[in-house]
Scaffold this active site. Structure first.
Site, PDB file in Angstrom:
ATOM      1  N   LYS A 254     -10.963   2.553 -15.727  1.00 18.98           N
ATOM      2  CA  LYS A 254     -11.560   1.259 -15.413  1.00 18.98           C
ATOM      3  C   LYS A 254     -11.961   0.488 -16.665  1.00 18.98           C
ATOM      4  CE  LYS A 254     -11.061   1.503 -10.971  1.00 18.98           C
ATOM      5  NZ  LYS A 254     -10.127   0.613 -10.255  1.00 18.98           N
TER       6      LYS A 254
ATOM      7  N   ASN B 127      -5.497  -3.974  -6.837  1.00 19.13           N
ATOM      8  CA  ASN B 127      -6.656  -3.281  -6.295  1.00 19.13           C
ATOM      9  C   ASN B 127      -6.407  -1.786  -6.063  1.00 19.13           C
ATOM     10  OD1 ASN B 127      -9.161  -2.999  -4.465  1.00 19.13           O
ATOM     11  ND2 ASN B 127      -7.482  -2.579  -3.036  1.00 19.13           N
TER      12      ASN B 127
ATOM     13  N   ASP C 134       0.836  -1.197   0.000  1.00 16.82           N
ATOM     14  CA  ASP C 134       0.000   0.000   0.000  1.00 16.82           C
ATOM     15  C   ASP C 134       0.874   1.251   0.000  1.00 16.82           C
ATOM     16  OD1 ASP C 134      -3.235   0.294   0.817  1.00 16.82           O
ATOM     17  OD2 ASP C 134      -2.036   2.105   1.074  1.00 16.82           O
TER      18      ASP C 134
ATOM     19  N   THR D 101     -18.083   2.182   2.853  1.00 20.64           N
ATOM     20  CA  THR D 101     -16.823   2.589   3.460  1.00 20.64           C
ATOM     21  C   THR D 101     -17.112   3.677   4.492  1.00 20.64           C
ATOM     22  OG1 THR D 101     -16.413   4.390   1.897  1.00 20.64           O
ATOM     23  CG2 THR D 101     -15.588   2.197   1.280  1.00 20.64           C
TER      24      THR D 101
ATOM     25  N   ILE E  92     -19.271   0.505  -2.739  1.00 21.28           N
ATOM     26  CA  ILE E  92     -19.014  -0.338  -1.581  1.00 21.28           C
ATOM     27  C   ILE E  92     -19.042   0.498  -0.303  1.00 21.28           C
ATOM     28  CG2 ILE E  92     -17.360  -1.925  -0.511  1.00 21.28           C
ATOM     29  CD1 ILE E  92     -18.716  -2.959  -3.113  1.00 21.28           C
TER      30      ILE E  92
ATOM     31  N   TYR F 131     -11.750   8.355 -14.187  1.00 20.97           N
ATOM     32  CA  TYR F 131     -11.994   7.077 -13.510  1.00 20.97           C
ATOM     33  C   TYR F 131     -12.649   6.075 -14.460  1.00 20.97           C
ATOM     34  CZ  TYR F 131     -13.258   3.927  -9.685  1.00 20.97           C
ATOM     35  OH  TYR F 131     -13.374   2.824  -8.856  1.00 20.97           O
TER      36      TYR F 131
END
Length: 263
Positions: free
Chosen positions: A174, A103, A50, A205, A203, A170
């Site tokens: 993708k 990811n 990360d 978060t 998702i 984005y």
């Protein structure tokens, strides 16, 4: 042993990843951490990579406390040398590389295409698209050299198949990840290396929880399932695609979106 994210039903995880090493980028939190945990519970040794080095170290310590073999490494996916070093770290620490989950990504500003900041566009593309290319560029030769096959999952998005106003960088990135995935899959399938992509919907978060309630409810309303997804639900799909249960699945793009793209 674990439980399903939504029902609490107990699941016994077979040691399907025993003896394998997995590298997960962007794994200090969210989908990346949930995936690292799921793979570790299946017996894999996991490298938590990360940009947030301290977060990666803390995540690795947490997983170790759960009985998972884990190590942390700092990673900037926009820098090829950093990616190469992270892959080498996996080899040096755990003796090889069998599985990878690419990811790491960023969202970028919400601005119409005709007003989008050029520097912001480049940052998103460098991270979300170039970063996936750099990752596969260094992962694939190492997996191939081991001669025992392997699998890679690239984390795209629902926005790898549809548009979204205000997110040109984005969406472009993708869509590109899906294309990269299909190309790599065609190149490496005969070598026993499977490459697939997943497309999560929005998702849950902590950041989203801090949104204005009307905006949050608006996001929920885009999903016919009536809720946002959970990181653990995405991790389950990723784990399946990395496992031998998906031995004939290659070059595919799998949505996990509560029917977002079905309407």
């Amino acid at each position: 042993m674990s439980t399903t994210p939504t029902t609490g039903q107990v699941i016994e995880y077979a040691a399907e990843f025993a003896g394998k090493t997995a590298l997960v980028t962007g794994a200090a939190s969210g989908i990346g951490l949930a995936t690292a945990r799921r793979l570790g519970r299946g017996g894999a040794a996991v490298v938590i990579a990360d940009y947030n080095e301290q977060g990666a170290k803390e995540a690795a310590e947490t997983l170790k406390g759960e009985g998972i073999e884990a190590a942390a490494v700092a990673l900037d996916v926009t820098q090829p040398a950093s990616v190469e070093a992270a892959v080498q770290f996996a080899v040096d620490i755990f003796g090889g590389l069998d599985l990878a989950v690419n990811n790491a990504g960023i969202g970028g500003p919400s601005t119409p295409t005709g007003e989008y900041d050029i520097d912001a566009y480049n940052r998103v593309i460098r991270t979300n698209l170039d970063g996936v290319f750099y990752s596969m560029r260094y992962e694939l030769p190492v997996i191939e050299a081991a001669g025992r096959g392997g699998a890679i999952v690239n984390v795209a998005s629902i926005l790898g198949s549809v548009g979204f106003a205000g997110s040109p960088a984005y969406v472009a990135a993708k869509h590109g990840v899906v294309g990269l995935t299909k190309t790599a899959a065609a190149e490496y399938a005969a070598k026993g290396i499977r490459v697939n992509a997943v497309g999560p919907g929005f998702i849950e978060t902590p950041l989203l929880k801090e949104m204005d309630k009307a905006a949050y409810d608006g996001l929920v309303g885009l999903h016919p399932a009536g809720r946002l997804g959970l990181s653990e639900e995405v991790a389950e799909l990723i784990a399946f695609l990395l496992s031998d249960r998906a031995s004939f699945v290659a070059g595919s793009y799998h949505l996990v979106d509560g029917a977002y793209t079905a309407v």
